[in-house]
Enzyme design. Structure first.
Site, short mmCIF file in Angstrom:
data_model
loop_
_atom_site.label_atom_id
_atom_site.label_comp_id
_atom_site.label_asym_id
_atom_site.label_seq_id
_atom_site.Cartn_x
_atom_site.Cartn_y
_atom_site.Cartn_z
N CYS A 1 1.57 -10.66 1.53
CA CYS A 1 2.96 -10.78 1.06
C CYS A 1 3.82 -11.51 2.09
CB CYS A 1 3.51 -9.40 0.76
SG CYS A 1 3.08 -8.23 2.01
N ASN B 1 -4.66 -6.65 -2.10
CA ASN B 1 -4.84 -7.58 -0.97
C ASN B 1 -5.12 -6.92 0.38
OD1 ASN B 1 -2.16 -6.74 -0.93
ND2 ASN B 1 -1.45 -8.64 -0.01
N GLU C 1 7.51 -1.95 -2.24
CA GLU C 1 7.15 -3.00 -1.27
C GLU C 1 6.62 -4.16 -2.09
OE1 GLU C 1 7.45 -3.29 1.92
OE2 GLU C 1 7.54 -1.30 2.80
P1 NAP Z 1 0.17 -5.92 -9.07
O1 NAP Z 1 -0.53 -6.70 -10.11
O2 NAP Z 1 1.60 -5.61 -9.26
O3 NAP Z 1 -0.68 -4.58 -8.88
C1 NAP Z 1 -0.35 -3.64 -7.91
C2 NAP Z 1 -0.77 -2.26 -8.39
O4 NAP Z 1 0.04 -1.90 -9.52
C3 NAP Z 1 -2.23 -2.20 -8.86
O5 NAP Z 1 -2.78 -0.97 -8.50
C4 NAP Z 1 -2.08 -2.31 -10.36
O6 NAP Z 1 -3.17 -1.76 -11.08
C5 NAP Z 1 -0.83 -1.48 -10.57
N1 NAP Z 1 -0.17 -1.67 -11.86
C6 NAP Z 1 -0.17 -2.75 -12.67
N2 NAP Z 1 0.54 -2.49 -13.79
C7 NAP Z 1 1.00 -1.22 -13.68
C8 NAP Z 1 1.79 -0.36 -14.51
N3 NAP Z 1 2.26 -0.77 -15.69
N4 NAP Z 1 2.06 0.89 -14.06
C9 NAP Z 1 1.59 1.32 -12.88
N5 NAP Z 1 0.83 0.55 -12.06
C10 NAP Z 1 0.56 -0.70 -12.45
O7 NAP Z 1 0.05 -6.63 -7.62
P2 NAP Z 1 -1.27 -7.22 -6.93
O8 NAP Z 1 -1.58 -8.52 -7.60
O9 NAP Z 1 -2.32 -6.20 -6.77
O10 NAP Z 1 -0.69 -7.50 -5.47
C11 NAP Z 1 -0.05 -8.65 -5.14
C12 NAP Z 1 1.45 -8.42 -4.99
O11 NAP Z 1 1.69 -7.38 -4.06
C13 NAP Z 1 2.14 -9.64 -4.41
O12 NAP Z 1 3.36 -9.85 -5.08
C14 NAP Z 1 2.38 -9.24 -2.97
O13 NAP Z 1 3.43 -9.92 -2.34
C15 NAP Z 1 2.66 -7.79 -3.11
N6 NAP Z 1 2.46 -7.12 -1.83
C16 NAP Z 1 3.54 -6.64 -1.14
C17 NAP Z 1 3.37 -6.02 0.09
C18 NAP Z 1 4.52 -5.45 0.87
O14 NAP Z 1 4.28 -4.60 1.73
N7 NAP Z 1 5.75 -5.83 0.61
C19 NAP Z 1 2.09 -5.91 0.62
C20 NAP Z 1 1.02 -6.42 -0.09
C21 NAP Z 1 1.20 -7.01 -1.34
P3 NAP Z 1 -4.36 -2.67 -11.66
O15 NAP Z 1 -5.01 -3.28 -10.47
O16 NAP Z 1 -5.21 -1.67 -12.35
O17 NAP Z 1 -3.74 -3.68 -12.56
#
Ligand code: NAP
Length: 474
Positions: free
Chosen positions: A284, A154, A250
Site C-alpha cells: 500500500c 499482500n 487501513e
Molecule cells: P480487498 O479486495 O479489499 O480484500 C481485503 C479483505 O477484505 C480480504 O480478506 C477480502 O476477502 C475481504 N473482503 C472483500 N469483500 C468483503 C466484504 N464484502 N465484506 C468483508 N470482507 C470483504 O483488498 P486486497 O486486494 O486483498 O488488498 C489490497 C488493498 O489493500 C490495496 O488497496 C492496498 O493498498 C490495501 N492495503 C492497505 C494497507 C494499509 O495498511 N493501509 C496494507 C496493505 C494493503 P476475499 O479475499 O475473500 O475477497
C-alpha cells in the site's frame, strides 16, 4: 497439487474444523495448488463469535498474554523458513522479501507483548478543581470485546500479526477472516499461537466467502470492533454498515515522492528503484509517483533507469528474484490497460511496459495528473516520473489525489524537509527515505481516503481498549 501443498482446517473455539468444502490456494507464479483450506461461511462465523464470547468471559491476565506473544515470536523464529516459504508460495512474494516479512511479524508480536505488560490507565488530577477536592480518580483500560479482523493478500503474515497480536495484548478475542488468495500464512500463525499456549476461542480463523463472513461480523452486536486492511471500496462500505461499531480502516494510497534539486540523487534513485518494485509494487506504500525538481530531473533519470533495469524478474522462490508476479490475471490485465492508457495519452514509457505473463518494472515519464496510473492506486510494478518547476508544485501535485497514507521527500535542506512534512497531507512523511519504509512499532495509517486509524501495537491496543473512569470519595 505441488509436492509441498498443505491442507488446513478452520480454527473455531480451539478446534480445527473441516466443512466438507475446500478452497484451493494457487501460486500466482506457477499456478500450482500450494494448499487446500476448509471453506466456511455464516454458520462458522457465528460459531467463531460464540467461541470468542466464551473466551472473553474468562480473561487471561496481562502477564500470560505477554508470555504467549513472546512465545509466538520465538516460534516464528524457529520456523522462519517455513513461514517465509508459505508467504512466498501463496502470495508470489519473492522469497527474500518474504523472509523480511516473517522477521517483521516476530517484531510485531514482540512489540505487542510489551504493550500487554504496559497496559494501564492514568491518574486524573482531581484536586485541580474545587469539585474534585477529597476525591481520587483514575482510568483503567478495558478490552473493547470481540474483534472481527479482515486482512488482505499482500502481507498475509505480518498484517495478520498487526491485528491479532495487539488484540491479544489488549485482552480481546478475535474472529479473523484472511484473504481467500492467501489464507495459509494466517492459519500457520494460528497454529503457532496455539502451540504457544493460547487457550481455545481467543483466536478463531474462518476462511470463505467474504461477503457472507463480513455480513455476520457487521450484523452481530457482540463484535465491537472491526479492524480491516484492504481496498477502500470494501472498507468504507463496512464502516457505513456498522455505525455503532468501531470500524478501523487501513486502505490504499498512490504513494508520492519528491526529489528536490539539492537531494543526493544517486542515493534517492537507489532507494526508490528498490521500493517501487519490491513485491511487484503490491504494497500500500509502494513508490508510485516521483516528482523531481527541474534541475535534478535528467540526472535522476540517468541514475534511476539502470537500477530498475537491473532488477531480476522471475520465480518468487528463487533467491535472486527481486520482482515476481502480481496476484492474479485480473490484476495483470488491469495494470497493463492502465499503462496503455497512459501511453496513448502521450506519456513516455522509459522502461518495461511489455505486458507478458510477468509485468516488467515499468517507468512512465510525463504523465498527466488525471491518468489512472497517477491518481489511482496501481498496486503493480509501475512508477511515474514527472518534472516539476519547484518543490511547492511537487507538494501540490503529491496532495492532488484522494489518498493520504505516506509520502516522502529527498532533500539536503532542513527547511525544505520541514515545509514538506508540514504541507504534505499524509499520515506519515519520510525524509531522505522511501515512503515505503515501515518499522512495526511506528504509528502507521492514513488520512483522507486511505483510512481512519493507526496500526503499530501501541496505537492498535489503544483502539482495541476502552478507558473506564473510577472516582473514589476519600
Ligand atoms: P480487498 O479486495 O479489499 O480484500 C481485503 C479483505 O477484505 C480480504 O480478506 C477480502 O476477502 C475481504 N473482503 C472483500 N469483500 C468483503 C466484504 N464484502 N465484506 C468483508 N470482507 C470483504 O483488498 P486486497 O486486494 O486483498 O488488498 C489490497 C488493498 O489493500 C490495496 O488497496 C492496498 O493498498 C490495501 N492495503 C492497505 C494497507 C494499509 O495498511 N493501509 C496494507 C496493505 C494493503 P476475499 O479475499 O475473500 O475477497
Amino acid at each position: 497439487m505441488a509436492a509441498t501443498a498443505t491442507e488446513r482446517k478452520l480454527l473455531i473455539g480451539g478446534e480445527w474444523i473441516e466443512t466438507g468444502d475446500w478452497l484451493e490456494v494457487r501460486s500466482p507464479y506457477s499456478r500450482e495448488v500450494v494448499g487446500r483450506v476448509a471453506r466456511g461461511g455464516a454458520d462458522e462465523t457465528r460459531r467463531a463469535i460464540d467461541a470468542a464470547e466464551r473466551a472473553l468471559a474468562e480473561p487471561l491476565p496481562a502477564h500470560k498474554r505477554a508470555e504467549i506473544l513472546v512465545k509466538v515470536a520465538g516460534l516464528i523464529g524457529r520456523r522462519h523458513e517455513e513461514v517465509a516459504r508459505t508467504i512466498s508460495e501463496e502470495a508470489g512474494k519473492p522469497i527474500k522479501t518474504a523472509r523480511v516479512e516473517a522477521s517483521r511479524a516476530m517484531s510485531t508480536y514482540t512489540f505487542a507483548a510489551v504493550e500487554a505488560r504496559k497496559l494501564a490507565g492514568e491518574m486524573v488530577p482531581m484536586e485541580s478543581a474545587q469539585a474534585g477536592e477529597g476525591k481520587l480518580a483514575f482510568t483503567v483500560r478495558r478490552p473493547i470485546g470481540v474483534i472481527g479482523a479482515i486482512s488482505p493478500f499482500n502481507f498475509p503474515c505480518n498484517l495478520v500479526a498487526h491485528k491479532v497480536a495487539p488484540a491479544l495484548a489488549a485482552g480481546c478475542p478475535v474472529v479473523l477472516k484472511p484473504a481467500s488468495q492467501t489464507p495459509l500464512s494466517a492459519l500457520l500463525l494460528a497454529e503457532l499461537e496455539e502451540e504457544a499456549g493460547l487457550p481455545g476461542g481467543w483466536l478463531n480463523v474462518v476462511v470463505g466467502k467474504a461477503s457472507e463472513i463480513g455480513d455476520v461480523l457487521v450484523e452481530d452486536e457482540r463484535v465491537k470492533l472491526i479492524t480491516f486492511t484492504g481496498s477502500g471500496d470494501v472498507g468504507w462500505k463496512l464502516q457505513e454498515r456498522a455505525p455503532r461499531k468501531r470500524v478501523k480502516l487501513e486502505l490504499g494510497n498512490s504513494t508520492p515522492v519528491i526529489v528536490a534539486s539539492d537531494a543526493d540523487v544517486e542515493g534517492a534513485a537507489s532507494k526508490l528503484a528498490a521500493n517501487a518494485f519490491s513485491f511487484a509494487g503490491q504494497s500500500c506504500i509502494s513508490v508510485q509517483r516521483i516528482y523531481v525538481e527541474g534541475p535534478a530531473f535528467d540526472g535522476f533519470v540517468e541514475a534511476f533507469l539502470p537500477k530498475v533495469e537491473a532488477l531480476k524478474v522471475g520465480d518468487p522462490l528463487d533467491d535472486e528474484t527481486d520482482v515476481g508476479p502480481v496476484i492474479d490475471d485480473d490484476a495483470r490485465e488491469r495494470i497493463a490497460a492502465w499503462i496503455e492508457e497512459a501511453r496513448s495519452s502521450g506519456a513516455e514509457v522509459l522502461a518495461g511496459g511489455e505486458t507478458g505473463e510477468l509485468l516488467k518494472p515499468t517507468v512512465i515519464a510525463h504523465v498527466g495528473d488525471a491518468e489512472k496510473v497517477s491518481c489511482e492506486e496501481v498496486f503493480g510494478p509501475v512508477v511515474i516520473l514527472n518534472r516539476t518547476e519547484s518543490v511547492d508544485e511537487a507538494i501540490d501535485r503529491a496532495n492532488g489525489t484522494r489518498f493520504g497514507l505516506q509520502a516522502g521527500v529527498f532533500t539536503a535542506s532542513l527547511d525544505t524537509a520541514l515545509r514538506a512534512a508540514d504541507r504534505l497531507e499524509f499520515g506519515g512523511v519520510t525524509i531522505n527515505e522511501a515512503p515505503t519504509f515501515r518499522s512495526d512499532q511506528m504509528p502507521y495509517g492514513g488520512i483522507k481516503a486511505s483510512g481512519n486509524t493507526k496500526e503499530g501495537p501501541a496505537w492498535a491496543v489503544r483502539e482495541m481498549t476502552e478507558e473506564r473512569l473510577v472516582v473514589i470519595q476519600r
